[in-house]
Motif scaffolding. Structure first.
Motif, PDB file in Angstrom:
ATOM      1  N   TRP A  73     -57.493  37.542  40.603  1.00 55.89           N
ATOM      2  CA  TRP A  73     -57.327  36.613  39.490  1.00 55.89           C
ATOM      3  C   TRP A  73     -56.159  37.012  38.599  1.00 55.89           C
TER       4      TRP A  73
ATOM      5  N   GLU B 186     -53.892  34.379  31.809  1.00 56.23           N
ATOM      6  CA  GLU B 186     -52.881  33.668  31.019  1.00 56.23           C
ATOM      7  C   GLU B 186     -52.641  34.378  29.681  1.00 56.23           C
TER       8      GLU B 186
ATOM      9  N   THR C 189     -49.509  30.638  34.698  1.00 57.80           N
ATOM     10  CA  THR C 189     -50.551  31.188  35.566  1.00 57.80           C
ATOM     11  C   THR C 189     -50.711  30.427  36.877  1.00 57.80           C
ATOM     12  N   SER C 190     -50.735  29.103  36.805  1.00 58.96           N
ATOM     13  CA  SER C 190     -50.955  28.325  38.030  1.00 58.96           C
ATOM     14  C   SER C 190     -49.793  28.479  39.002  1.00 58.96           C
TER      15      SER C 190
ATOM     16  N   ILE D 214     -50.276  31.832  40.665  1.00 64.79           N
ATOM     17  CA  ILE D 214     -51.380  31.743  41.625  1.00 64.79           C
ATOM     18  C   ILE D 214     -50.872  31.200  42.955  1.00 64.79           C
TER      19      ILE D 214
ATOM     20  N   SER E  52     -57.665  31.986  38.440  1.00 68.03           N
ATOM     21  CA  SER E  52     -57.299  32.251  37.045  1.00 68.03           C
ATOM     22  C   SER E  52     -58.409  33.009  36.355  1.00 68.03           C
TER      23      SER E  52
ATOM     24  N   ILE F  21     -57.474  30.490  32.863  1.00 68.77           N
ATOM     25  CA  ILE F  21     -56.711  29.467  32.160  1.00 68.77           C
ATOM     26  C   ILE F  21     -57.345  29.287  30.784  1.00 68.77           C
TER      27      ILE F  21
END
Length: 337
Positions: free
Chosen positions: A44, A47, A59-60, A63, A77, A80
């Protein structure tokens, strides 16, 4: 002790002194690849914003980078910070990730800003209103992922029917009530806010209501781990963590600093009440010492999964720490088999 407890990693893409965010991305991917080989269950990313020592702000996007370079480890995450975002956009982003990497993406949601208040306002001026709407916005995301949403006026079509499980993150008891009510897995940030861990776990278990996603409670707790060949080496490596936490507490955040000798000043700082409260669950030592502390923590909390974060300056030393922890978990599980 519970048997077959998954072990996972929380990554911040920490930027060390003398390096760039790009360097931290390369190291994060290398860590994820080696973690996959070592049997880690998920990886994970957290953020954070306006912190030069942490590069996981988008963050996305990160990922996707990690998922594209790995094959089977779950990536998600942790988390998030939903009040910073539109629920629709998050559903679209993670729906896209879920389609690109089927059955491997997790969406952990928190309500903290992941930054200071001035930066939080710059991210979203109406953020505080969104904080109060957090439960409703979690429900919105669940609706956007639902196959039944195809009849709604507002749709995240890329997300509808996609398997991206939601997790509620927390560092206090508030989130425990929400996770239980919604029947969602619950991940607690005991690596930096351990004070209410046991109470939050109790609330979650007592109030849990089964849902379509989850029939029984599922808990994850995060701890700090710095494992080395000797206690002395681990103590030296931990000086980087001590300096980092001092920066957080004094709002003077700097790049991750190289380790130094454990001076009397650093030792006194590490033993101060403020540090002891924040780093109650920092398992620092050789393999035997970390194994003992890990077993005690699992027995005390009865968590379903253990997540670890290792703030270590040197990449090879960090890899070694995570490798050692994987060995510890495998040994503990074999004892219970």
């Amino acid at each position: 002790m519970k048997s077959n407890i998954p072990y996972s990693i929380l990554e911040l893409a920490t930027v060390s002194q003398g390096e760039t965010p790009g360097d931290s991305f390369e190291k994060a991917l290398d860590l994820a690849q080696k973690a996959e080989t070592a049997g880690y269950h998920r990886f994970w990313l957290a953020e954070h914003h306006n912190m030069k020592s942490i590069a996981s702000s988008a963050t996305s996007v990160l990922i996707g980078h990690i998922a594209s370079g790995t094959k089977k480890i779950r990536v998600g995450s942790g988390g998030i910070m939903l009040p910073n975002h539109s629920p629709l956009i998050i559903a679209e982003q993670f729906g896209t990730l879920g389609r690109l990497y089927p059955d491997r993406i997790d969406l952990g949601l928190g309500r903290a800003p992941g930054t200071d208040q001035t930066t939080a306002h710059a991210i979203r001026s109406d953020r505080m209103q969104s904080v109060y709407r957090f439960p409703d916005e979690v429900n919105q995301i669940q609706q956007y992922f639902s196959a039944d949403n195809e009849t709604s006026t507002v749709r995240a079509t890329v997300a509808e029917g996609v398997n991206v499980p939601l997790y509620i993150l927390g560092s206090s008891t508030d989130s425990a009530h929400l996770a239980a009510k919604n029947g969602l897995p619950y991940a607690f940030a005991s690596h930096f806010a351990p004070g209410q861990l046991m109470e939050a776990l109790s609330i979650y278990h007592n109030e849990f209501e089964p849902s379509e996603q989850l029939e029984e409670p599922y808990t994850i707790a995060c701890v700090n781990v710095i494992a080395a060949d000797t206690n002395e080496e681990a103590e030296q490596l931990s000086t980087s963590l001590i300096k980092m936490m001092l920066g957080v507490m004094t709002n003077n955040i700097d790049y991750m600093q190289p380790p130094t000798a454990m001076t009397p000043d650093l030792k006194e700082l590490a033993m101060s009440p403020a540090f002891q409260r924040m780093l109650k669950y920092a398992f620092i030592g050789d393999k035997a010492d970390v194994k003992r502390k890990t077993k005690e923590f699992i027995n005390a909390t009865q968590v379903d999964e253990l997540m670890v974060v290792s703030h270590i300056y040197n990449h090879e030393a960090r890899l070694k720490s995570y490798e050692t922890f994987a060995e510890i978990m495998q040994e503990l599980m074999s004892m219970e088999a």
